[in-house]
Design a protein around this motif. Structure first.
Motif, PDB file in Angstrom:
ATOM      1  N   THR A  10       0.821  -1.198   0.000  1.00 15.30           N
ATOM      2  CA  THR A  10       0.000   0.000   0.000  1.00 15.30           C
ATOM      3  C   THR A  10       0.856   1.249   0.000  1.00 15.30           C
ATOM      4  O   THR A  10       0.622   2.202  -0.743  1.00 15.30           O
ATOM      5  N   ALA A  11       1.894   1.259   0.846  1.00 15.73           N
ATOM      6  CA  ALA A  11       2.779   2.420   0.905  1.00 15.73           C
ATOM      7  C   ALA A  11       3.466   2.644  -0.434  1.00 15.73           C
ATOM      8  O   ALA A  11       3.600   3.772  -0.909  1.00 15.73           O
ATOM      9  N   ALA A  12       3.887   1.560  -1.063  1.00 11.62           N
ATOM     10  CA  ALA A  12       4.577   1.698  -2.339  1.00 11.62           C
ATOM     11  C   ALA A  12       3.648   2.281  -3.405  1.00 11.62           C
ATOM     12  O   ALA A  12       4.054   3.121  -4.211  1.00 11.62           O
ATOM     13  N   LEU A  13       2.397   1.837  -3.402  1.00 12.09           N
ATOM     14  CA  LEU A  13       1.454   2.358  -4.390  1.00 12.09           C
ATOM     15  C   LEU A  13       1.154   3.828  -4.154  1.00 12.09           C
ATOM     16  O   LEU A  13       1.054   4.613  -5.095  1.00 12.09           O
ATOM     17  N   LYS A 322       0.046   3.076   8.847  1.00 15.15           N
ATOM     18  CA  LYS A 322       0.490   4.019   7.833  1.00 15.15           C
ATOM     19  C   LYS A 322       1.852   4.587   8.218  1.00 15.15           C
ATOM     20  O   LYS A 322       2.078   4.975   9.360  1.00 15.15           O
ATOM     21  N   ALA A 323       2.745   4.643   7.256  1.00 19.76           N
ATOM     22  CA  ALA A 323       4.054   5.231   7.511  1.00 19.76           C
ATOM     23  C   ALA A 323       3.932   6.738   7.653  1.00 19.76           C
ATOM     24  O   ALA A 323       3.149   7.380   6.956  1.00 19.76           O
ATOM     25  N   SER A 324       4.718   7.307   8.578  1.00 17.50           N
ATOM     26  CA  SER A 324       4.769   8.758   8.706  1.00 17.50           C
ATOM     27  C   SER A 324       5.527   9.384   7.544  1.00 17.50           C
ATOM     28  O   SER A 324       5.223  10.489   7.107  1.00 17.50           O
ATOM     29  N   ALA A 325       6.536   8.652   7.078  1.00 19.22           N
ATOM     30  CA  ALA A 325       7.347   9.143   5.958  1.00 19.22           C
ATOM     31  C   ALA A 325       8.023   7.961   5.303  1.00 19.22           C
ATOM     32  O   ALA A 325       8.182   6.899   5.904  1.00 19.22           O
ATOM     33  N   THR A 326       8.430   8.153   4.056  1.00 13.67           N
ATOM     34  CA  THR A 326       9.143   7.123   3.319  1.00 13.67           C
ATOM     35  C   THR A 326      10.378   7.726   2.669  1.00 13.67           C
ATOM     36  O   THR A 326      10.293   8.777   2.036  1.00 13.67           O
ATOM     37  N   ALA A 327      11.505   7.054   2.850  1.00 16.85           N
ATOM     38  CA  ALA A 327      12.753   7.452   2.195  1.00 16.85           C
ATOM     39  C   ALA A 327      12.954   6.542   0.989  1.00 16.85           C
ATOM     40  O   ALA A 327      13.038   5.321   1.133  1.00 16.85           O
ATOM     41  N   ALA A 328      12.996   7.129  -0.197  1.00 11.33           N
ATOM     42  CA  ALA A 328      13.176   6.384  -1.439  1.00 11.33           C
ATOM     43  C   ALA A 328      14.615   6.549  -1.918  1.00 11.33           C
ATOM     44  O   ALA A 328      15.099   7.664  -2.064  1.00 11.33           O
ATOM     45  N   TYR A 329      15.287   5.431  -2.167  1.00  9.16           N
ATOM     46  CA  TYR A 329      16.684   5.421  -2.584  1.00  9.16           C
ATOM     47  C   TYR A 329      16.781   5.096  -4.069  1.00  9.16           C
ATOM     48  O   TYR A 329      16.110   4.191  -4.564  1.00  9.16           O
ATOM     49  N   THR A 330      17.618   5.830  -4.776  1.00 10.58           N
ATOM     50  CA  THR A 330      17.881   5.522  -6.171  1.00 10.58           C
ATOM     51  C   THR A 330      19.137   4.669  -6.273  1.00 10.58           C
ATOM     52  O   THR A 330      19.924   4.561  -5.334  1.00 10.58           O
ATOM     53  N   ALA A 331      19.328   4.065  -7.437  1.00  6.37           N
ATOM     54  CA  ALA A 331      20.516   3.240  -7.659  1.00  6.37           C
ATOM     55  C   ALA A 331      21.800   4.048  -7.545  1.00  6.37           C
ATOM     56  O   ALA A 331      22.854   3.506  -7.210  1.00  6.37           O
TER      57      ALA A 331
END
Length: 344
Positions: A10-13, A322-331
């Protein structure tokens, strides 16, 4: 392999749009040459032909366009022996933990007759003790031999799986050993020394429920490093067992550190729950680590009980669903923080 918890999907979507914007600048997952294939961002390469195996295809296993979860598949001429190299970017990277969870997945998938006949540190690319090598015989009621290798290089994990009929055991092992020996790295110094996880007795842990004291605040740009020894450097113990609708999971802590970090590995592809002592003030911060992504869930006054952890994994806990925040990492190593209030 256990299914990932529903709330992770769900978080990813919910955060797909910000991530897609990053993917436009991501490097190609693989760079082919006349004789080899190279995981572009990780700088890890293998020849097209290794032992009796030949490269048939490569691509991204998930997170399409981001280059953080990649595979290259090899097969023998008759297709009976198959191998896959996975090169992925878990935000909690630990080859020892990857081997531990893959071991559990192999035993679960292939049945009680499966025998682990090798499980130890091994060389990779000529560097001693920089890989873990595992071999399983009599899998699938004696029909198969399967083997695996695990490497931690920089921020990346490289996992090799080779499987074939029991009668071609030597070919399976030759394939694994050749892939470990012929793997090359742009930066050999990035290899981490690793060893199988060691386990010892665990003190009886209190199972009282924890209280969520605060959510993640704006400005916490990246997750704090989980302060848990990795790569088999110190003994671990099972603090408790979490039973969910999907299966059972171990709550692991460092032996002798009752007030240290707690991790709950969820699958063999890098999903880990971590309860880490907060760097500022009392309590434990919950973070959930996946391939290329860390979800932040706030701070508890103590380590949650196994019952609470099960509710978190099942998506039934009202405080952590539910996550408060999400850290997205790139390659390429960039990190983008998305606050939940702006993502929904």
């Amino acid at each position: 392999m256990p299914k990932r918890a529903l709330f992770l999907f769900t978080a990813a979507l919910c955060l797909a749009a910000p991530f897609a914007a990053q993917a436009e600048d991501a490097p190609e997952a693989w760079t082919p040459t006349d004789s080899s294939i190279r995981a572009t961002a990780a700088g890890i390469s293998l020849p097209h032909s290794i032992a009796t195996l030949s490269l048939t295809k490569s691509g991204e296993a998930s997170n399409g366009g981001r280059g953080v979860d990649n595979y290259a598949q090899y097969v023998s001429q008759d297709g009976a022996v198959q191998a896959t190299l996975y090169v992925y970017l878990p935000t909690y990277a630990d080859a020892s933990l990857a081997a531990y969870m893959t071991d559990k997945a192999v035993m679960e998938r292939f049945g009680p007759k499966t025998r682990r006949t090798a499980y130890a540190s091994a060389p990779v690319a000529g560097h001693a003790d920089r890989a873990i090598r595992a071999v399983y015989d009599d899998a699938a009621d004696g029909a198969l031999t399967t083997a695996a290798g695990f490497v931690h290089a920089g921020r990346w994990i490289a996992k090799i799986r080779v499987t074939g009929p029991t009668g071609r055991r030597a070919e399976v092992l030759d394939g694994l050993d050749a892939m470990l020996a012929q793997m090359t790295l742009d930066d050999p110094a990035s290899l981490h020394a690793t060893a199988p996880a060691r386990f010892d007795a665990c003190p009886i842990a209190a199972n009282k429920d924890a209280r969520l004291t605060r959510t993640t605040e704006t400005g916490e740009a990246v997750p704090q490093e989980v302060r848990m020894p990795r790569e088999g450097k110190d003994a671990l113990c099972v603090r408790g067992t979490v039973t969910t609708a999907q299966g059972s999971y171990d709550m692991l802590q460092q032996v002798g550190r009752t007030e240290g970090a707690i991790i709950v590995p969820v699958d063999d592809s890098g999903t880990v729950l971590a309860f880490d002592p907060a760097t500022s003030g009392a309590g434990y911060k919950l973070s959930i680590h996946m391939v290329g992504q860390t979800d932040l869930y706030g701070t508890y006054d103590r380590v949650p009980s196994p019952r609470q952890v099960a509710a978190i994994l099942d998506g039934n806990d009202p405080n952590t669903a539910k996550a408060s925040a999400t850290a997205a990492y790139t390659a390429t190593g960039d990190v983008t923080l998305v606050q939940a209030t702006t993502a929904r």
